[in-house]
Design an enzyme around this catalytic site. Structure first.
Site, PDB file in Angstrom:
ATOM      1  N   LYS A 180       0.877  -1.176   0.000  1.00  0.00           N
ATOM      2  CA  LYS A 180       0.000   0.000   0.000  1.00  0.00           C
ATOM      3  C   LYS A 180       0.914   1.226   0.000  1.00  0.00           C
ATOM      4  CE  LYS A 180      -1.547   2.905   2.400  1.00  0.00           C
ATOM      5  NZ  LYS A 180      -1.282   4.342   2.043  1.00  0.00           N
ATOM      6  N   GLY A 233       7.300   5.756   7.944  1.00  0.00           N
ATOM      7  CA  GLY A 233       6.440   6.938   8.015  1.00  0.00           C
ATOM      8  C   GLY A 233       6.607   7.611   9.365  1.00  0.00           C
ATOM      9  N   SER A 234       5.542   8.265   9.810  1.00  0.00           N
ATOM     10  CA  SER A 234       5.668   9.083  11.020  1.00  0.00           C
ATOM     11  C   SER A 234       5.712   8.218  12.282  1.00  0.00           C
ATOM     12  CB  SER A 234       4.499  10.055  11.122  1.00  0.00           C
ATOM     13  OG  SER A 234       3.326   9.357  11.463  1.00  0.00           O
ATOM     14  N   GLY A 238       3.425   5.028  13.388  1.00  0.00           N
ATOM     15  CA  GLY A 238       4.174   3.820  13.756  1.00  0.00           C
ATOM     16  C   GLY A 238       3.763   3.284  15.126  1.00  0.00           C
ATOM     17  N   GLU A 255      10.338   2.166  10.437  1.00  0.00           N
ATOM     18  CA  GLU A 255      11.341   3.211  10.182  1.00  0.00           C
ATOM     19  C   GLU A 255      10.603   4.527  10.286  1.00  0.00           C
ATOM     20  OE1 GLU A 255      14.429   3.164   9.980  1.00  0.00           O
ATOM     21  OE2 GLU A 255      14.750   1.010   9.758  1.00  0.00           O
ATOM     22  N   CYS A 289      13.879  11.283   5.964  1.00  0.00           N
ATOM     23  CA  CYS A 289      14.065  10.911   7.373  1.00  0.00           C
ATOM     24  C   CYS A 289      15.483  11.253   7.777  1.00  0.00           C
ATOM     25  CB  CYS A 289      13.881   9.418   7.590  1.00  0.00           C
ATOM     26  SG  CYS A 289      12.514   8.741   6.720  1.00  0.00           S
ATOM     27  N   GLU A 390      10.597  16.796  14.454  1.00  0.00           N
ATOM     28  CA  GLU A 390      10.850  16.640  13.021  1.00  0.00           C
ATOM     29  C   GLU A 390       9.930  17.569  12.216  1.00  0.00           C
ATOM     30  OE1 GLU A 390       9.829  12.840  11.105  1.00  0.00           O
ATOM     31  OE2 GLU A 390      11.786  12.924  10.128  1.00  0.00           O
TER      32      GLU A 390
HETATM   33  C1  UN1 Z   1      14.627   8.384   3.902  1.00  0.00           C
HETATM   34  O1  UN1 Z   1      15.066   9.470   4.225  1.00  0.00           O
HETATM   35  O2  UN1 Z   1      13.450   8.087   4.158  1.00  0.00           O
HETATM   36  O3  UN1 Z   1      20.280   8.026   2.854  1.00  0.00           O
HETATM   37  C2  UN1 Z   1      15.435   7.379   3.166  1.00  0.00           C
HETATM   38  C3  UN1 Z   1      19.431   8.572   2.183  1.00  0.00           C
HETATM   39  C4  UN1 Z   1      18.648   7.758   1.173  1.00  0.00           C
HETATM   40  C5  UN1 Z   1      17.513   7.069   1.825  1.00  0.00           C
HETATM   41  C6  UN1 Z   1      16.706   7.968   2.700  1.00  0.00           C
HETATM   42  N1  UN1 Z   1      19.508   6.835   0.514  1.00  0.00           N
HETATM   43  O4  UN1 Z   1      19.170   9.741   2.319  1.00  0.00           O
END
Ligand code: UN1
Length: 502
Positions: A180, A233-234, A238, A255, A289, A390
């Site tokens: 999804k 996601g957030s 999560g 993550e 992220c 964040e």
């Molecule tokens: C993410 O920020 O959700 O290292 C993944 C990085 C990328 C992956 C980021 N290769 O910024």
């Protein structure tokens, strides 16, 4: 950009075919750089669609889990080949629906290609252990078995890399998949599923269900037939997923957020650090992220580095990511831009100083997209909300530090722990930082972004729940360890007893 004459209507992929959602509802997918550009209408699926996907995936699993792993790898290798051939076409489609500049979406597709080839080779290397038994004429070994159906829920910011990080290892290990994708970027995963089918993946092994997190995503997490969930996601979402999976005894990989810091010491190569922070903070419009969202500057270089940084950030050009003059694309949607702006206001209210940006993109060229100027907030104190929470937008908080120890303390005081970065020429500090910084990934003389597909990716504290994506570790997440003992002695041998009998 030329407008499509008719708006295409996309479907889910369930039961080995492209099907309309049972809800008969669709949502529009528009270009965040120009909301007049309508990409297509995508299913807004509900629990019934998810249930049908799971039933089909169960059939897919029966077949795929019995397919020899190297044969599964052959399919993944061909997927990598197809993605390589279509890299440009896929990258353009991704920029159109997600907004980030073309060089970045090319990188995003490349990360998917790298993941495909890595997964293909891993299929010939799904190692187990053979260890000596404590008894004679008995063998003991462990090996890896497929689990079942993996439910994957993916975010908007890496519309190709993150789905492949989850999907390819899950498939390599012999599982069937229901994915999804984020409803802001459905087209990218549509293209990925097309590539998988062309590569020869048996149709019922993959199911694509478009929709919102609150309806389709939730139904997937709550479905008793899906024993494995992987979510990026957030942190707030999560936590909800974690509660459900805990209650239902599901295997879960999370993550989530980051609040990544770059530390620049007084001995650092400042030209290198300047380039690094611009890329880390404003690449992907800060929607990573791993984005650099805090800059910890040693007091001796603080003022002159900040002046150069502001000057360079002001020169970054906002625009459509397909235009090669563009440095920074739009945010994903209006709510993301509002949230970014709110955080800038909060920072101002708490006494920090907005020294660059702090407002929407202006002018006719930017009027129809969700643009926000690259923003630098100086004079941030470690307890300010902008230093702790964040933002997921192009906002960099600058904090002055007196020494290395203070930098470590500030880096480590946040709830998140994804990535960190230290710029220094001192080898002792570099190695100390690799031990001291509480993050899943630490970069030395490089910004907080740039993870490679063949290394484990993930963070500590509220960034995750201990699992890693990418690299070799994720193959453990998507497989079940099975142990077998073979006793060929022809007698009953009681472990722990007969071999110690006096
Ligand atoms: C993410 O920020 O959700 O290292 C993944 C990085 C990328 C992956 C980021 N290769 O910024």
């Amino acid at each position: 950009m030329p407008k499509a004459k008719r708006t295409p209507t996309f479907k889910n992929f369930i039961g080995g075919q492209w099907v309309a959602p049972t809800t008969r509802r669709y949502v529009e997918n528009r270009n965040p750089a120009d909301t007049n550009d309508l990409i297509g209408r995508f299913p807004d699926s509900g629990p019934r669609d998810v249930a049908e996907a799971v039933t089909s995936a169960q059939r897919g699993f029966e077949r795929w889990s019995r397919t020899p792993a190297p044969e599964r790898g052959d399919v993944l290798r061909i997927v990598g080949d197809i993605m390589s051939q279509r890299k440009e076409e896929i990258a353009r489609a991704m920029t159109r629906e997600m907004g980030k500049v073309l060089t970045e979406t090319r990188g995003d597709v490349q990360e998917g290609i790298d993941t495909a080839y890595y997964a293909a080779s891993e299929c010939r290397r799904l190692f187990g252990y053979t260890v000596p038994s404590e008894l004679r004429q008995k063998w003991a070994m462990s090996y890896r078995r497929p689990i079942g159906i993996a439910g994957l829920i993916t975010p908007f910011n890496f519309p190709m890399a993150i789905p492949t990080w989850k999907m390819f290892p899950a498939l390599a290990c012999g599982n069937a998949v229901v994915i999804k994708p984020a409803h802001d970027v459905p087209h990218s995963v549509h293209l990925l599923v097309e590539a998988l089918l062309e590569a020869g993946l048996p149709p019922e092994v993959i199911q694509l269900v478009h929709g919102s997190g609150s309806a389709a995503g939730r139904a997937l997490v709550e479905h008793p037939g899906v024993p494995v969930i992987s979510f990026t996601g957030s942190t707030a979402t999560g936590s909800v997923i974690g509660e459900t999976c805990g209650r239902m005894h599901k295997r879960l990989s999370l993550e989530m957020g980051g609040k990544n810091a770059m530390i620049v010491m007084d001995d650092a190569d400042l030209d290198l650090a300047l380039e690094g922070v611009l890329w880390g903070a404003f690449g992907t419009t800060g929607q990573r992220c791993t984005a650099t969202s805090r800059l910890l500057l040693h007091r001796k270089i603080h003022d002159r580095f900040l002046a150069r940084l502001v000057d360079a950030a002001q020169k970054l050009r906002l625009g459509n990511g397909l235009d090669e003059r563009t440095d920074v694309g739009p945010l994903i949607h209006e709510a993301a831009r509002d949230k970014t702006d709110q955080y800038v206001s909060i920072a101002r209210d708490q006494g920090a100083e907005v020294v660059c940006g702090g407002r929407k993109g202006s002018g006719a060229r930017l009027a129809d997209g969700w643009f926000y100027r690259p923003t630098i907030v100086a004079g941030v104190r470690p307890h300010h909300r902008i230093a702790l929470e964040e933002v997921f937008g192009p906002v960099l908080s600058v904090i002055k530090i007196g020494n290395y120890e203070e930098a470590v303390r500030i880096n480590n005081r946040v709830d998140f722990g994804l990535s960190s970065s230290l710029y220094t020429r001192r080898v002792d500090l570099a190695f100390r930082a690799m031990e001291d910084l509480a993050n899943g990934i630490t970069y030395i003389n490089a910004p907080t972004i740039g993870a490679e597909a063949h290394l484990p990716f993930g963070g500590v504290k509220q960034t995750g729940n201990g699992h890693r994506e990418g690299g070799w570790e994720v193959y453990h997440f998507y497989s079940e360890t099975k142990v077998a003992y073979v006793d060929f002695s022809g007698t009953l041998q009681r472990a722990q007893i007969d071999n110690y009998d006096e």
